[in-house]
Every structure is written in structure tokens, then in C-alpha cells.
Design an enzyme around this catalytic site. Sequence first.
Site, PDB file in Angstrom:
ATOM      1  N   LYS A 104     -36.856   8.867 -13.144  1.00  0.00           N
ATOM      2  CA  LYS A 104     -36.315   9.799 -14.145  1.00  0.00           C
ATOM      3  C   LYS A 104     -35.242   9.139 -15.006  1.00  0.00           C
ATOM      4  O   LYS A 104     -35.129   9.441 -16.204  1.00  0.00           O
ATOM      5  CB  LYS A 104     -35.783  11.058 -13.461  1.00  0.00           C
ATOM      6  CG  LYS A 104     -34.733  10.821 -12.378  1.00  0.00           C
ATOM      7  CD  LYS A 104     -33.345  11.070 -12.875  1.00  0.00           C
ATOM      8  CE  LYS A 104     -32.335  10.965 -11.739  1.00  0.00           C
ATOM      9  NZ  LYS A 104     -30.950  11.079 -12.203  1.00  0.00           N
ATOM     10  N   THR A 105     -34.463   8.218 -14.440  1.00  0.00           N
ATOM     11  CA  THR A 105     -33.426   7.562 -15.236  1.00  0.00           C
ATOM     12  C   THR A 105     -34.043   6.697 -16.331  1.00  0.00           C
ATOM     13  O   THR A 105     -33.562   6.664 -17.469  1.00  0.00           O
ATOM     14  CB  THR A 105     -32.515   6.707 -14.340  1.00  0.00           C
ATOM     15  OG1 THR A 105     -31.954   7.536 -13.319  1.00  0.00           O
ATOM     16  CG2 THR A 105     -31.394   6.087 -15.145  1.00  0.00           C
ATOM     17  N   ASP A 121     -28.412  15.121 -17.090  1.00  0.00           N
ATOM     18  CA  ASP A 121     -28.977  14.519 -15.882  1.00  0.00           C
ATOM     19  C   ASP A 121     -28.588  15.361 -14.666  1.00  0.00           C
ATOM     20  O   ASP A 121     -27.535  16.015 -14.661  1.00  0.00           O
ATOM     21  CB  ASP A 121     -28.443  13.100 -15.723  1.00  0.00           C
ATOM     22  CG  ASP A 121     -29.226  12.289 -14.694  1.00  0.00           C
ATOM     23  OD1 ASP A 121     -30.324  12.724 -14.302  1.00  0.00           O
ATOM     24  OD2 ASP A 121     -28.738  11.220 -14.294  1.00  0.00           O
ATOM     25  N   GLU A 122     -29.420  15.339 -13.626  1.00  0.00           N
ATOM     26  CA  GLU A 122     -29.163  16.059 -12.369  1.00  0.00           C
ATOM     27  C   GLU A 122     -28.842  17.532 -12.622  1.00  0.00           C
ATOM     28  O   GLU A 122     -27.877  18.087 -12.094  1.00  0.00           O
ATOM     29  CB  GLU A 122     -28.012  15.389 -11.594  1.00  0.00           C
ATOM     30  CG  GLU A 122     -28.228  13.919 -11.271  1.00  0.00           C
ATOM     31  CD  GLU A 122     -29.281  13.681 -10.187  1.00  0.00           C
ATOM     32  OE1 GLU A 122     -29.901  14.650  -9.730  1.00  0.00           O
ATOM     33  OE2 GLU A 122     -29.478  12.510  -9.813  1.00  0.00           O
ATOM     34  N   GLN A 147     -34.102  18.858  -4.700  1.00  0.00           N
ATOM     35  CA  GLN A 147     -32.966  18.035  -4.278  1.00  0.00           C
ATOM     36  C   GLN A 147     -31.624  18.691  -4.610  1.00  0.00           C
ATOM     37  O   GLN A 147     -30.606  18.002  -4.729  1.00  0.00           O
ATOM     38  CB  GLN A 147     -33.045  16.650  -4.924  1.00  0.00           C
ATOM     39  CG  GLN A 147     -34.259  15.842  -4.492  1.00  0.00           C
ATOM     40  CD  GLN A 147     -34.196  14.402  -4.971  1.00  0.00           C
ATOM     41  OE1 GLN A 147     -33.433  13.580  -4.478  1.00  0.00           O
ATOM     42  NE2 GLN A 147     -35.013  14.104  -5.976  1.00  0.00           N
ATOM     43  N   ARG A 180     -35.495   9.119   1.275  1.00  0.00           N
ATOM     44  CA  ARG A 180     -34.682   7.903   1.104  1.00  0.00           C
ATOM     45  C   ARG A 180     -35.432   6.684   1.643  1.00  0.00           C
ATOM     46  O   ARG A 180     -35.070   5.543   1.351  1.00  0.00           O
ATOM     47  CB  ARG A 180     -33.355   8.016   1.851  1.00  0.00           C
ATOM     48  CG  ARG A 180     -32.386   9.112   1.431  1.00  0.00           C
ATOM     49  CD  ARG A 180     -32.173   9.187  -0.037  1.00  0.00           C
ATOM     50  NE  ARG A 180     -33.098  10.147  -0.640  1.00  0.00           N
ATOM     51  CZ  ARG A 180     -33.373  10.227  -1.932  1.00  0.00           C
ATOM     52  NH1 ARG A 180     -32.840   9.359  -2.764  1.00  0.00           N
ATOM     53  NH2 ARG A 180     -34.207  11.145  -2.409  1.00  0.00           N
TER      54      ARG A 180
END
Length: 757
Positions: free
Chosen positions: A37-38, A225-226, A256, A602
Site C-alpha cells: 500500500k505504501t 495513510d492508515e 488491522q 507478521r
Amino acid sequence: MLQPDSSWLDGLNDPQREAVVTTDGPVLMLAGAGTGKTAALTARMAYLLRNRLAWPSEILCVTFTNKAAREMRERVGHLIGPAVEGMPWLGTFHSIAAKMLRRHAELVGLQSTFTIIDTDDQLRVLKQLIVAEGLDEKRWPARQLAGLIDRWKNRGLNPADLDAVENEAYANGRGQRFYALYQNRLKDLNACDFGDLLLHMLNIFRRERDILEMYQQRFKYVMVDEYQDTNAVQYLWLRLIAQARRNICVVGDDDQSIYSWRGAEVANILRFEKDFPGAKVIRLEQNYRSTPHILGAASGLIAENSERLGKTLWTERDSGDKVRVIGVWDGPEEARRVGDEIERLEREGCSLNQVAILVRASFQTREFEDRFIQIGMAYKIVGGFRFYERAEIRDALAYLRLIASPSDDLAFERIYNTPKRGLGDKTLEKLHRFARAQSIPLLRAALDICDTDELPARARGTLLALMRDFARWRDAAGTLVPAELARTILDESGYTTALQAEKSAEANGRLENLSELARAMEEYETLGDFLEHVSLVMDNDAAPDDEKVTVMTIHAAKGLEFDQVFLPGWEEGVFPSQRALDEGGLASLEEERRLAYVAITRAKKRCTILHAANRRIYGQWTSSIPSRFIGELPQDHVEEETTLSGGASLWRANWSEREDPFAHVAQANAGRAATRGPGWQRAAAQTFNPAPRRIAEPTRSAASFAAKPRSDLGLGARVFHDKFGYGTVAAQDGNKLEIDFETAGRKRVIDSFVKPG
């Protein structure tokens, strides 16, 4: 629409490309874990600038951390060159709001040179107000009020907005008054706290239409973002800015959203399409991090949540190993098993930097730290201190050091006014002068000075009471085992009560750590042995550039990735956290499940989940059942390994018969809600096992924490000890056993160190 240079899109997949070039109207980039996504967000920003859809100063790009903002600026700079330096509105929520507020400070009664105070200054102001209003700060701590004010500001509430319930949250209906007094005091100081930065700007936008319209026209594009981590005031601030042009692109993952305890509301991302009708939802589902088995396990687990937008992660990587679920006998065996696995991985060439242990609560790290010290394994605690370096642990150890060594002046200095007793720096200075003059330790000086008129009567009385406490504790040290002594000191010194009075998540975590400290001490027969062990642990540290195993909480691990991930403590009450279920019900259960999803994702190559049949809770062994999350993992992606009867399969069978497992939790908790204290949370098994158990209450005296003998280890019982092997119980004194071992002879051990053989 302008066509981009094709080289810009070479490294992006189709959904990422679509997110980059869709520039008209609202866009929700629903980006799963590890889906790049970044890269998509920075490419979109570069696309806007390179194709001159906006000048750098016309783009508002908001992140949550300075690190994320720096990374984004560097990535965009790599794509478009020095033009990125002209982007004044790329930063965190607070940095951007501060920049705006300095331009309009007079509208909220401040000057443009206002100071942004930190937490310590905030507490100092609140304590002054509490004292001025004649309240007992011990009963109504400033830290509790600070937490409430922060929560109100995160929700966009001014003092006048508080309802009766919120007002009652502090000092029996004086919450609103203290909030208003605090805000007025900040204005007098020409200051604001971090919560004010956004709240003040939200108030300005609501009252000053011309200023709001100015920013709406300034920003042609808004990117966030986020987005799943936004709280109410951030959400309202963004919505006001973006509602005119509607060119807003938010990036996030509802699966998340794990920060409700600091105000984040998953509902913000869930209702994005309703807030911005006609929004385009672009799902990034190709994962570049994990194997199919890891993704399959995580996706199957999170599918149990009802409040989610839904997506299906996939990858082109090889299937890899299934997620392992390992059942062990108890917590110490869990630490040994993980240590053995990591040693094997290291022998096979795996870098320790690619190994992580992710825990639900920080107190879980203690057993792993002790085990790693024992086997010489290099490790690091990320996002916090090592267990024995935490402030509350150092405080407790200082009390114990002073019992063991009355001449330990450093320990005395640390605790003589901890918790707060009204003994200030002037009193300590007089004690130092007196001690130097007499060539005696501070503890002895404190006792002797009370026979003089050197101190005011109040300080003398307080100090004398503390000295009497120490005399009593030193006497008790001859009869109490170290763990019982620690609990006695923490209770009678007021340390536990002070933490309970704070009524905050941070205080609860510190209480859990103290509980774990006492549990750790039960493995030592003398206080000296334990303190020597702690000294060795504190002194053992690998070189800074050595490879180390990473130990951290799941919350701190968000955004990170490791080849090998170990997830211990997956039992009911530990994970999901019983405290979270008690406080938040079904909503908290879904957040706990999202936290489990984050934990699993993770892992890049291998994920190992562990659960123990027994855990020591508040000094007593308590049987546990595997976490419900284990039962929700798709069996096609899981490999179970356990020596325990039934294991996770039995758990699945038991819970599959219930139509609503959570209703069982709520019903079991309802009868206990009125008696539960703010700290030292009850064990999981008390909720889920119908058999009654005696679990220590927060308000009980230290005597009630005394270790109880195990009923399954009577005289003549056959047992096994990891070090001494098989043997037979010859004598029993409480939880201490004398055992005739076949090869080691007769030994005295604590019953927690043996298993039925």
C-alpha cells in the site's frame, strides 16, 4: 485523464495501478497486510505532481508517525526529485494541525507563539488544579483525569459537550468542571496539549466558515495513510476539509484496526462509502510477504468478524509450511520449547534478526528473557524496556534490595517517596547531610533523624511510619518466601493501591508486570538468590551489532515482518485478553481477533502458535484452555502438535456446539462485574471453566497470596523434574516438596517444578 509514463507503473500490479491513476472523486484503497500500500500511495502522489494535477502545496497527505512521513517523502523524492521539498502539508495529524493552528491561534484565545506541553507538564497543571479545588490527589489522581481529558479530546468533545455519564467519570460529577478549568489554565499559559491541536482546529472549522473554505480550496487532493487508525476528532477534521472537492484517497485495512484503547474507531473506515457517496473501493489483495498457508490461516480467522468490508489475500509464493499450533504443559515449558526451536533455526543458518516472539501483554516477556539468559541467546525488547528495567519493576526491586541490604542508599533514594508520601527533595537533602555526618547509610539516618527536630513534624511522622514498615518487612523476610514478601511490601507500601487508583490501561499493565514479578520469585527459595539472578540478567547484554531475537508486543509489531514468528500464550483470558472482553464485550472480541490476524501476518515463512495447559496466575497454578482463535483457524492450513489430551481439536469440538460462544462469556462475567477491581485481572479459567477456582482479589492482604500445595502430589507420588529426573515425594511442606530422585538423591524443590510422573 492524463496518461502516466509507463515506467512509473512497471513495479505495480493492476489494482495498485488503478489506485494511482484514479484521481477524480473519493477512493478507498483497502490494502491487506503486505500488499504494497505504501508503494501505491507514494506512486499516486508522484503521479499527481508529475502530471501537474496539483502543485506540491495543494496536496494534503497525512500519516500517523514521523517515521512514516519521512519514508513517504523519501520515496516521492526518489520518483519526482527535489519538487518534494515543496510539500509543506505532508506530515502527521499533529504536525499539520499545529501548523494550521499557529496561523489562527487568536480565534481560540491563544497567541501564535503558544507552547505545546508534554505529558509531564500536563500532569503538573492538573495536580495544581486538583489541590486548588481541595481534592485528595491520591483518591482522584491527575493521571486518571489526564486520561479522561485525552479521551474526550480524541472524540472531539469540548467541556460543554460532556453528558452526565462523562461528567460522573471523575470526582463524583466534577469531570466537566475540571476539564473547563484545565482548558482555561492552558489559555492563561498560552499553551495547548497534543489533543488541543486537532480539537482547536475542528472548533475553528465549525465556527469560521471562511477559514474552512480557504483550506477546502487550497487542498485539491487529500490522502490519508492508515485510515483505520483514525479517531473521532481526526475523522471529523478530515471530513470537513475534503467534503467540498471530494478528492480524498484513504488507505487502510479494517482488519488491522487494533488501537481502540487510544481512541481509534474502525467505524471510520467502514462508513467511508456512506460519508462519500460514489466512492471507489480498490482492494489490494496480492500479498508479497507471507506464504499461502499463513495467509489462509489468517484469512480464515478474520472471517469470523462481522464488522469488516471483506477481502481475500493471495500470493504467488510457494505454499510453505503450515501454521504450527503447539500445546505445552505450562509457561516455563513454553519458553524452553521456543528457545530450543530458535537454537535449531540458528544452527540451520537462520539469522536471529529474522526471528520474533510476539506477545499479547508485556508481562509475558519475562519467562522468555530468563530462558534466553540461561541459554545465552541474544535478544532485544522492542517498543519497551526489558522486564527488569521497567520502572515499576525497578521500584519493587529497590524495596527488596533495601530489605536484603539496608546500606543500599541508591535503593533508598528510589523508593523513599515512591509511592508519593509527601517527602520532598529538601527532606532527602537533610537525610544525606545527616548520613554523611554520622557515616551511616540513609536508612539508618532516616530512623535516627526522627529522634531529632531536624525535620518538620509531618515529614518526621511520615518517615517514622516508613521505617516501622521496613522493620516489619525485615522481620517478615525471615518467615515469608520471597514472592509472599514482595506481595506484602507492594500491598502495605501503598504501591499497588496507587496504581489501581489511576484506572488506566497503562496502570493495569504495570500491575500485571508486578504480578509476573511475584510469580517469577516463586522459583527462588531465598531473596538473595533472586536478587543475584536479577543482577546477572541486567548485566547480560549482547554487543549492539550482534544478531538478536526480537521480543515485543503484537501492537508494537504492526507494520513489521519476520521470517520466523512465535506467538505464545494463545489461551482464553490471555489472548483474547479477559480484561478486554470484560470492558468492551463483542466489539473488543473483534478487535482481539484483528490483533491475532496482525500477529499471524507478521510471518513471512513460518508461524508457530503456542498454548499452555497450565499457567501460574497471581501465584497459583490455573488450568487453561486454548484460545478460541485457535479453534477458528482453518484446519487445512494448520498443523497441530501437542502432548495434551484433546488439544485444539477438543477445543473446536466444545465450542462448535455453542451457538454464541461470546454470550457464554458475557453471562459468566455479569455476576462478577460489580466486585472486580481495576487491576490484577482475573484468570481466563475462572470465566471459561465451570469448576470454581480461588483467584486472588486485588484488595486482599498479602497473606491471602500464600502458595497452596498441589493436591495431586501427595506422599509417595511419582514425579518428574526437568533437572533431577524421576523421583518419589517423601515429604511435603506447603508448596515445598522433599523428593527422593533416582539419580540425584533427596532434593527440596517447589511443587511447580515437577510434573506427575
